[in-house]
Design an enzyme around this catalytic site. Structure first.
Site, mmCIF file in Angstrom:
data_model
loop_
_atom_site.group_PDB
_atom_site.id
_atom_site.type_symbol
_atom_site.label_atom_id
_atom_site.label_comp_id
_atom_site.label_asym_id
_atom_site.label_seq_id
_atom_site.Cartn_x
_atom_site.Cartn_y
_atom_site.Cartn_z
ATOM 1 N N ASN A 10 0.871 -1.176 0.000
ATOM 2 C CA ASN A 10 0.000 0.000 0.000
ATOM 3 C C ASN A 10 0.906 1.223 0.000
ATOM 4 O OD1 ASN A 10 -1.783 2.087 0.473
ATOM 5 N ND2 ASN A 10 -2.770 1.155 2.238
ATOM 6 N N ARG A 93 -2.618 -2.022 -3.494
ATOM 7 C CA ARG A 93 -3.803 -1.196 -3.312
ATOM 8 C C ARG A 93 -3.715 -0.012 -4.271
ATOM 9 N NH1 ARG A 93 -4.993 3.579 0.831
ATOM 10 N NH2 ARG A 93 -7.239 3.795 0.515
ATOM 11 N N HIS A 182 -12.747 3.124 -0.011
ATOM 12 C CA HIS A 182 -12.704 2.116 1.058
ATOM 13 C C HIS A 182 -13.362 0.814 0.613
ATOM 14 C CE1 HIS A 182 -12.712 5.734 4.061
ATOM 15 N NE2 HIS A 182 -11.452 5.356 3.790
ATOM 16 N N ARG A 243 -11.675 16.118 6.967
ATOM 17 C CA ARG A 243 -12.474 16.447 5.785
ATOM 18 C C ARG A 243 -13.898 16.816 6.183
ATOM 19 N NH1 ARG A 243 -11.066 10.894 2.863
ATOM 20 N NH2 ARG A 243 -8.850 10.881 3.375
ATOM 21 N N GLU A 386 -8.139 -4.979 5.387
ATOM 22 C CA GLU A 386 -7.984 -4.640 3.975
ATOM 23 C C GLU A 386 -6.825 -5.393 3.332
ATOM 24 O OE1 GLU A 386 -9.103 -0.241 3.154
ATOM 25 O OE2 GLU A 386 -8.443 -0.281 5.249
#
Length: 403
Positions: A10, A93, A182, A243, A386
């Site tokens: 990743n 990823r 996600h 955010r 993940e």
């Protein structure tokens, strides 16, 4: 010798996370993290899982190529090097796959070109992902390299959910639509929730709440995503650590005209200086809860705004799905913040939701139900994985083809 290992990479803008897994044995062999790439104070941490040995050091790592070479060297020290015949593939990823990539994909020149073409809609993520892929390909050009896309799970959304209500020709010309993110987490957690309920994924409707510093919700009907909170970018949707989430688009025009802010300044404001940190100066839910316990009204308001948005999405996705079998909390906040879980479902009893206080207070790394036995809708805490999802999808695609 049968190749059953998958290395998951990743690559972020200034970091590389990695895990080496043995898919036949169902075990992790090594995990690690390279941080602050490009700085004099780069940090490397590597764990050999079998022995529990941790090696950690700091020093300059100038770029991703140097970082991945360092990863290879650390793996070699444990007898797990990239030259091992037991390594079946490297899974990467990749944040944005657009409409093109709906499943894990073996990487070739055409795939690289398309990931690069998507940089304008993922300027913070796809470039770093590409660097990681190209470096890994240079280190092992003979090995299958697989891209697993954050957006792929959400490509099953109907057009009614994926389209924005703007001029269709303009939207098509600039690839403006809701892609969602996600996806590997939502895919993994929705399936794990079905397993927790003793049912097949195709028989279960689940609302997945991935609550970390970045946060997103998804409505999953029978194993397929039908709606998700993030859109063209990861900015839309829930209140997040830094955010804003959902916002009246005219706020941007107002800031440009009245605040005389530039596009870059507004981008920084909404992505890095908003959300919880913009509301109260902290983006760590543990710190926010500590401040609330001490009577901090600003922290309490930030928490209330966070929960209000979360409840709106739970209610909306109950309407989208029609029948909800479970609501699953996951990721850092979702898995660890019992106060968030309780507050998110309080008042939603008419929708069949509720939590058992004692069950909700339990801390565990295992999937578990926290709703009362009598609840019409199960409420679950399901730790996400993940890296395992990326490894599973990668191995399913290439298997032991290079055995």
């Amino acid at each position: 010798m049968t190749a059953t290992r998958v290395l998951v990479l990743n690559s972020g803008s200034s970091s590389v996370k990695y895990q080496l897994l043995d898919m036949a044995a169902g075990t992790r062999l090594a995990v690690g993290l390279v941080e602050r790439i490009g700085e004099e104070t780069s940090r490397f941490q590597h764990t050999h899982v079998a022995t529990g040995a941790v090696r950690e050091w700091t020093g300059p790592i100038p770029d991703h190529e140097a970082a991945l070479k360092a990863v290879a060297e650390e793996l070699t020290k444990d007898g797990l090097g990239l030259d091992s015949p037991e390594l079946a593939a490297i899974g990467h990823r990749v944040v944005h796959g657009g409409k093109t990539f709906t499943a894990p994909t073996v990487i070739d020149d055409a795939v690289l070109a398309e990931i690069e073409r998507l940089i304008p809609v993922a300027p913070l993520h796809n470039p770093a992902n590409l660097v990681g892929i190209r470096t890994a390909m240079a280190l092992r050009p003979d090995l299958p390299q697989v891209a697993v896309f954050d957006t792929a799970f959400h490509t099953t959304m109907p057009e009614s959910a994926a389209r924005y209500a703007i001029d269709a020709a303009t939207a098509d010309a600039y690839r403006i639509r809701r892609y969602g993110f996600h996806g590997t987490s939502h895919a993994y957690v929705s399936r794990a929730t079905a397993k927790l309920l003793g049912k097949a994924p195709e028989d279960v409707n689940v609302i997945v709440l991935h609550l970390g510093n970045g946060a997103s919700a998804s409505a999953v009907r029978g194993g397929r995503c039908v709606d998700t909170s993030m859109g063209l970018t990861p900015l839309e949707g829930l209140v997040m650590g830094t955010r804003s989430g959902d916002l009246d688009p005219a706020v941007i025009f107002h800031l440009m005209r009245v605040g005389e802010m530039s596009t870059d300044e507004i981008d920084t404001l909404l992505n890095k200086k908003s959300g919880l940190i913009g509301l109260c100066g902290d983006n760590d839910m543990r710190e926010i809860r500590r401040r609330i316990d001490e009577g901090d009204e600003q922290a309490e308001l930030a928490f209330d705004i966070y929960i209000h948005r979360l409840k709106k999405y739970i209610g909306a996705y109950c309407a989208v799905l029609g029948r909800v079998d479970a609501v699953a909390f996951t990721a850092g906040v979702g898995e660890n913040a019992s106060a968030v879980r309780e507050a998110a479902v309080t008042g939603l009893e008419l929708l069949g939701l509720g939590v058992d206080g004692a069950l909700n207070a339990v801390r565990s790394d295992e999937p578990r139900l926290i709703s009362p036995a009598s609840a019409r809708v199960a409420v679950a805490v399901v730790p996400t994985d993940e890296e395992l999802e990326i490894a599973t999808q990668t191995y399913a695609l290439v298997g032991n083809s290079n055995a």
